[in-house]
Design a protein around this motif. Structure first.
Motif, PDB file in Angstrom:
ATOM      1  N   GLN A  84       0.550  -0.970  -0.208  1.00 40.66           N
ATOM      2  CA  GLN A  84      -0.369  -0.018   0.583  1.00 40.66           C
ATOM      3  C   GLN A  84       0.739   1.785  -0.123  1.00 40.66           C
ATOM      4  OE1 GLN A  84      -2.431  -0.771   3.489  1.00 40.66           O
ATOM      5  NE2 GLN A  84      -3.312  -2.527   2.551  1.00 40.66           N
ATOM      6  N   PHE A  85       2.112   1.266   0.685  1.00 40.61           N
ATOM      7  CA  PHE A  85       2.999   2.443   1.213  1.00 40.61           C
ATOM      8  C   PHE A  85       3.614   2.917  -0.306  1.00 40.61           C
ATOM      9  CE2 PHE A  85       7.299   4.123   2.970  1.00 40.61           C
ATOM     10  CZ  PHE A  85       6.943   5.179   2.710  1.00 40.61           C
ATOM     11  N   GLU A  86       3.969   1.806  -1.679  1.00 34.40           N
ATOM     12  CA  GLU A  86       4.553   2.079  -2.483  1.00 34.40           C
ATOM     13  C   GLU A  86       3.411   2.345  -3.412  1.00 34.40           C
ATOM     14  OE1 GLU A  86       7.914  -1.484  -3.266  1.00 34.40           O
ATOM     15  OE2 GLU A  86       5.729  -2.826  -3.138  1.00 34.40           O
ATOM     16  N   ASN A  87       1.749   1.703  -3.290  1.00 32.14           N
ATOM     17  CA  ASN A  87       1.202   2.199  -4.298  1.00 32.14           C
ATOM     18  C   ASN A  87       1.109   3.331  -4.110  1.00 32.14           C
ATOM     19  OD1 ASN A  87       0.718  -0.619  -5.761  1.00 32.14           O
ATOM     20  ND2 ASN A  87      -0.928  -0.945  -4.217  1.00 32.14           N
ATOM     21  N   ARG A  88       0.555   4.264  -3.240  1.00 37.00           N
ATOM     22  CA  ARG A  88       1.188   5.077  -2.212  1.00 37.00           C
ATOM     23  C   ARG A  88       2.002   6.486  -3.002  1.00 37.00           C
ATOM     24  NH1 ARG A  88       0.269   8.403   1.575  1.00 37.00           N
ATOM     25  NH2 ARG A  88       1.441   7.273   3.458  1.00 37.00           N
ATOM     26  N   LEU A  89       3.062   5.920  -3.196  1.00 39.11           N
ATOM     27  CA  LEU A  89       3.855   6.830  -3.888  1.00 39.11           C
ATOM     28  C   LEU A  89       4.774   6.288  -5.121  1.00 39.11           C
ATOM     29  CD1 LEU A  89       7.202   5.840  -1.047  1.00 39.11           C
ATOM     30  CD2 LEU A  89       6.463   7.494  -1.328  1.00 39.11           C
ATOM     31  N   GLY A  90       3.295   5.541  -5.689  1.00 40.10           N
ATOM     32  CA  GLY A  90       3.688   4.914  -7.095  1.00 40.10           C
ATOM     33  C   GLY A  90       5.401   4.772  -7.276  1.00 40.10           C
ATOM     34  N   GLY A  91       6.199   3.466  -7.174  1.00 43.11           N
ATOM     35  CA  GLY A  91       6.111   3.183  -7.518  1.00 43.11           C
ATOM     36  C   GLY A  91       6.804   1.921  -6.870  1.00 43.11           C
ATOM     37  N   LYS A  92       8.000   0.875  -6.300  1.00 41.45           N
ATOM     38  CA  LYS A  92       8.379  -0.202  -5.837  1.00 41.45           C
ATOM     39  C   LYS A  92       9.457   0.241  -5.602  1.00 41.45           C
ATOM     40  CE  LYS A  92       5.421  -3.282  -7.020  1.00 41.45           C
ATOM     41  NZ  LYS A  92       4.779  -3.654  -6.161  1.00 41.45           N
ATOM     42  N   LEU A  93       9.774  -0.130  -3.821  1.00 41.47           N
ATOM     43  CA  LEU A  93      10.818   0.313  -3.118  1.00 41.47           C
ATOM     44  C   LEU A  93      11.726  -1.316  -3.231  1.00 41.47           C
ATOM     45  CD1 LEU A  93       8.660   2.344  -0.083  1.00 41.47           C
ATOM     46  CD2 LEU A  93      10.096   3.131  -2.346  1.00 41.47           C
ATOM     47  N   PHE A  94      11.034  -1.938  -2.839  1.00 36.54           N
ATOM     48  CA  PHE A  94      12.496  -3.485  -3.065  1.00 36.54           C
ATOM     49  C   PHE A  94      11.852  -4.251  -4.615  1.00 36.54           C
ATOM     50  CE2 PHE A  94      10.868  -2.169   1.100  1.00 36.54           C
ATOM     51  CZ  PHE A  94      12.200  -2.456   1.914  1.00 36.54           C
ATOM     52  N   HIS A  95      12.615  -4.885  -4.829  1.00 33.64           N
ATOM     53  CA  HIS A  95      13.118  -5.688  -6.049  1.00 33.64           C
ATOM     54  C   HIS A  95      12.656  -7.399  -4.676  1.00 33.64           C
ATOM     55  CE1 HIS A  95      14.124  -4.003  -9.204  1.00 33.64           C
ATOM     56  NE2 HIS A  95      15.085  -3.212  -8.761  1.00 33.64           N
ATOM     57  N   ARG A  96      11.584  -7.890  -5.032  1.00 35.90           N
ATOM     58  CA  ARG A  96      11.458  -9.127  -4.403  1.00 35.90           C
ATOM     59  C   ARG A  96      12.092 -10.412  -5.146  1.00 35.90           C
ATOM     60  NH1 ARG A  96       8.197  -4.300  -3.669  1.00 35.90           N
ATOM     61  NH2 ARG A  96       6.461  -4.831  -2.176  1.00 35.90           N
ATOM     62  N   LEU A  97      12.275 -10.699  -3.927  1.00 38.28           N
ATOM     63  CA  LEU A  97      13.927 -12.207  -4.921  1.00 38.28           C
ATOM     64  C   LEU A  97      13.847 -13.191  -4.141  1.00 38.28           C
ATOM     65  CD1 LEU A  97      17.353  -9.913  -4.284  1.00 38.28           C
ATOM     66  CD2 LEU A  97      15.814 -10.038  -6.528  1.00 38.28           C
ATOM     67  N   PRO A  98      13.994 -14.287  -5.308  1.00 39.69           N
ATOM     68  CA  PRO A  98      13.537 -15.763  -4.352  1.00 39.69           C
ATOM     69  C   PRO A  98      13.720 -15.453  -2.405  1.00 39.69           C
ATOM     70  CG  PRO A  98      14.335 -15.936  -6.023  1.00 39.69           C
ATOM     71  CD  PRO A  98      14.157 -14.669  -6.273  1.00 39.69           C
ATOM     72  N   HIS A  99      15.250 -15.040  -2.376  1.00 37.88           N
ATOM     73  CA  HIS A  99      15.391 -14.885  -1.247  1.00 37.88           C
ATOM     74  C   HIS A  99      16.137 -13.670  -0.681  1.00 37.88           C
ATOM     75  CE1 HIS A  99      15.750 -19.527  -1.489  1.00 37.88           C
ATOM     76  NE2 HIS A  99      17.207 -19.223  -2.625  1.00 37.88           N
ATOM     77  N   GLY A 100      14.396 -13.279  -0.129  1.00 38.93           N
ATOM     78  CA  GLY A 100      15.149 -11.929   0.421  1.00 38.93           C
ATOM     79  C   GLY A 100      14.364 -10.892  -0.812  1.00 38.93           C
ATOM     80  N   VAL A 101      15.122  -9.498   0.104  1.00 39.23           N
ATOM     81  CA  VAL A 101      14.548  -8.326  -1.154  1.00 39.23           C
ATOM     82  C   VAL A 101      15.773  -7.614  -1.062  1.00 39.23           C
ATOM     83  CG1 VAL A 101      12.276  -8.084  -0.515  1.00 39.23           C
ATOM     84  CG2 VAL A 101      14.202  -6.937   0.850  1.00 39.23           C
TER      85      VAL A 101
END
Length: 297
Positions: free
Chosen positions: A38-55
């Protein structure tokens, strides 16, 4: 943005995963993931790359990291200031210091500070490289920093700490004199920490007074390993009085330098408002740096 959102973002960035952050925050992992989404949606962009093991932080996340830390610190400072006005004894003090300064004078200063403010939580980070100490304060990870330097880091405010006499620490039974001259010292092999550390800086400056470079027999990233190496005969080193006294108790030969060498580090911070705990700690450090005759008045 809300405090909770920034707190959640910083926790995920610090732990490198939603699972680790959720455990530290004591909330359910799906709730944390949803809040960050929800925070990313409000900011208008992704804050983290979702990786198989972590971010991993995206460029947008990298840009938010330092301002986010400062926002949280400012909020904590505001809360502590209100507590102080209301007569509450609380707060948190974060300090990052090079190892030799953490032993002396920081340990003594913290002890004195806590005798007057026992409910303040103190956290000390050990960063041996001076540039790393400065970076931690600049990034808002710690409010105060201590480095072995004659000047404040660029863009920082600070004060001079009390001087610490430097002693030569040699293997057991290696020297019979009561003092050691700088020329004689410069001819010996040294055990030291890497370039940029406080111990290395002292050695290089002392030897440079004789227009020489120190001959390093052993370089170790572990400050705690220096004295055992000297005791084992690997070379000599230079340490402030309190650490040299500890080496003497273990059997090392400890000698004052001729002429005397005194080093004074710096306590520094970012310009702007400070937490009540940090402001009071600076007062303690300033008082400690004054000559004894002036402190007793």
């Amino acid at each position: 943005m809300e405090r909770r959102e920034v707190e959640y973002f910083l926790a995920v960035a610090e732990h490198g995963s939603f699972t680790g952050a959720a455990k530290a925050l004591r909330i359910a992992q799906p709730s944390l993931s949803a809040a960050i989404g929800q925070f990313e949606n409000r900011l208008g962009g992704k804050l983290f790359h979702r990786l198989p093991h972590g971010v991993r932080l995206t460029p947008a996340g990298e840009a938010l990291l330092e301002p986010g830390r400062q926002v949280m610190r400012d909020l904590t400072t505001a809360q502590d200031s209100v507590h102080q006005v209301l007569g509450l004894t609380s707060g948190r003090l974060d300090i990052v210091a090079q190892t030799t300064l953490a032993v002396d004078p920081l340990a003594g200063l913290i002890g004195e500070f806590l005798r007057h403010h026992p409910k303040v939580d103190v956290r000390v980070l050990d960063q041996e490289l001076g540039k790393t100490v400065t970076g931690s304060v600049r990034a808002g990870e710690c409010e105060l920093g201590m480095v072995d330097s004659g000047t404040d880091p660029e863009g920082m405010d600070g004060i001079r700490l009390r001087g610490r006499e430097i002693y030569a620490v040699l293997p057991p039974g290696e020297h019979n004199a009561k003092r050691i001259g700088l020329s004689e010292l410069a001819a010996l092999d040294f055990v030291t920490t890497p370039e940029g550390t406080a111990t290395r800086g002292v050695i290089e400056d002392v030897v440079a007074a004789r227009d020489l470079r120190p001959r390093v027999s052993v370089e170790t990233a572990h400050q705690a390993m220096v004295v055992p190496l000297v005791l084992a005969g690997a070379g000599v080193t230079l340490l402030p009085a309190s650490m040299a006294a500890g080496a003497a108790r273990e059997g090392a030969t400890v000698l004052p330098l001729r002429p005397k060498v005194v080093r004074a580090g710096r306590l520094f911070w970012r310009p702007g408002p400070l937490s009540p705990a940090a402001s009071r700690f600076i007062d303690f450090a300033m008082n400690s740096a004054k000559p004894a005759s002036r402190r007793s008045r």
